[in-house]
Design a protein around this motif. Sequence first.
Motif, mmCIF file in Angstrom:
data_model
loop_
_atom_site.group_PDB
_atom_site.id
_atom_site.type_symbol
_atom_site.label_atom_id
_atom_site.label_comp_id
_atom_site.label_asym_id
_atom_site.label_seq_id
_atom_site.Cartn_x
_atom_site.Cartn_y
_atom_site.Cartn_z
ATOM 1 N N THR A 71 0.836 -1.192 0.000
ATOM 2 C CA THR A 71 0.000 0.000 0.000
ATOM 3 C C THR A 71 0.880 1.255 0.000
ATOM 4 O O THR A 71 0.817 2.093 0.891
ATOM 5 C CB THR A 71 -0.945 -0.023 1.205
ATOM 6 O OG1 THR A 71 -0.175 -0.190 2.406
ATOM 7 C CG2 THR A 71 -1.941 -1.156 1.087
ATOM 8 N N HIS A 245 -3.965 4.283 -2.120
ATOM 9 C CA HIS A 245 -3.978 3.696 -0.776
ATOM 10 C C HIS A 245 -4.733 4.648 0.139
ATOM 11 O O HIS A 245 -5.058 5.777 -0.235
ATOM 12 C CB HIS A 245 -2.557 3.469 -0.249
ATOM 13 C CG HIS A 245 -1.693 4.699 -0.310
ATOM 14 N ND1 HIS A 245 -1.885 5.800 0.507
ATOM 15 C CD2 HIS A 245 -0.647 5.014 -1.107
ATOM 16 C CE1 HIS A 245 -1.007 6.725 0.213
ATOM 17 N NE2 HIS A 245 -0.243 6.286 -0.779
ATOM 18 N N ASN A 354 -3.059 -4.536 3.334
ATOM 19 C CA ASN A 354 -4.158 -3.993 2.519
ATOM 20 C C ASN A 354 -5.523 -4.476 2.964
ATOM 21 O O ASN A 354 -6.537 -3.991 2.460
ATOM 22 C CB ASN A 354 -3.935 -4.287 1.035
ATOM 23 C CG ASN A 354 -3.984 -5.759 0.689
ATOM 24 O OD1 ASN A 354 -3.939 -6.635 1.561
ATOM 25 N ND2 ASN A 354 -4.056 -6.058 -0.600
#
Length: 432
Positions: A71, A245, A354
Amino acid sequence: MRLHFVPVLVLALVLGAAARTLETSSSPRRLLLISFDGFRWNYDQDVETPNLDQLVLDGVKAPYITPPMLTMTSPSHFTTITGRWVEDHEVVHNMMFNSTTNQKLPHKQAMLRSEWWDNGVLPLWITAQNQGLKTGSFYFPGGSVNYSGQSLHRSVPQEARRPNDNETEWQQNIETVLGWFSKENFNLVTLYFNEPDNVGHRVGPDTPRRKEIVRQIDRIVGFLRDAIARHGLADDLDVVITSDHGMTTVKKRPAVEEIVLNKYLNLLKLASFEILDYGGFGIVTPRPGKEQEVFDKLSLVPNVTVYKTRDMPESFHLGKSERLPPIVVIADLGFNLNSRFIVYVNKGDHGFHNWEMDMKTIFRAFGPSFKKNFVSEPFDSVHIYPLMCKLLGIQPAPHNGSLAVTEDMLNSGGSCRLSVAVLLVGLLFALL
């Protein structure tokens, strides 16, 4: 004579309408991909965002999308533009590094180094150009380098030390890229904004300043809609808005002990290469014969998970990477890795697993190809690539995504209108 005149006149009108419909349906495909770096999936839920709200009515939305592991900005953006997992495209960090020579280059310098990006996986720009389309990039990660010696038709690299939040400059950038479409017949342009990531890092995601920058982003979305109309692009420009992200608050308070890895192992003695002072994600190359010792000692560190790269969960899509060092360390949400000293200053960060909701990000899309007032299921960002290929009418390069995940977002109005027009023409010919 007059009895035949009316159907002939109607036939001429219908033929003209059919021709215009055919002309519209065969007009050049145009796609604008916009990324607002670090825009967490729920940033629009505690701020008034009338323009983003209108996009939900005028287009499609996913409640959130899941970025790849890692991310981080460069790995995630390259997954979006290639449709490949990080272990395949090998842009495995924001920093360009060589674990053998100990070379390290900061993020914005790495943006301009082709050897960091050009690993045999073709991004969408090059695939589109190889099929006759015209592509450009404005600040977008990966857009200002060469791939097998081939560059984009036009690219504007992001300048170091340039202000990230100048709203007037944002408007100028939008006018520039829309001019590429309206005046120079570009088919694909990618546009990148460094906010709200910069503000999230500097002051944290749960602050008034973050809300202020989200309001500014909402205003720029409204400006974009107006500018599309002014440039005469409303009928043939599709727009996808997403991010790379999310962001989370770093737990810097007296009750939380900072992670200092050198308390648990002698890094100078046991490691030959490391990037460990870069948020919640770290990499280590142990010295020869020391891999198990490094792994065992790092496994004792609280608030982190340590992996041998080859043994990482398959769902991470990182374990096959040839570029990642043998040891990967991921901090728990909100903790940052410090190697020897506490040097980290960010109030917010990313780089964590994530699956954490704070790492999820946004997806909006609108334009002639998209349904209106449509909310999809959440999906992984790797699936954006085949959607963009569909919008551009090109054959995709090999990828890890699936069009089946996103195709329900698309309407089929153009082909239906054409079919009706053709049917009417046929009926009128029959009557005559």
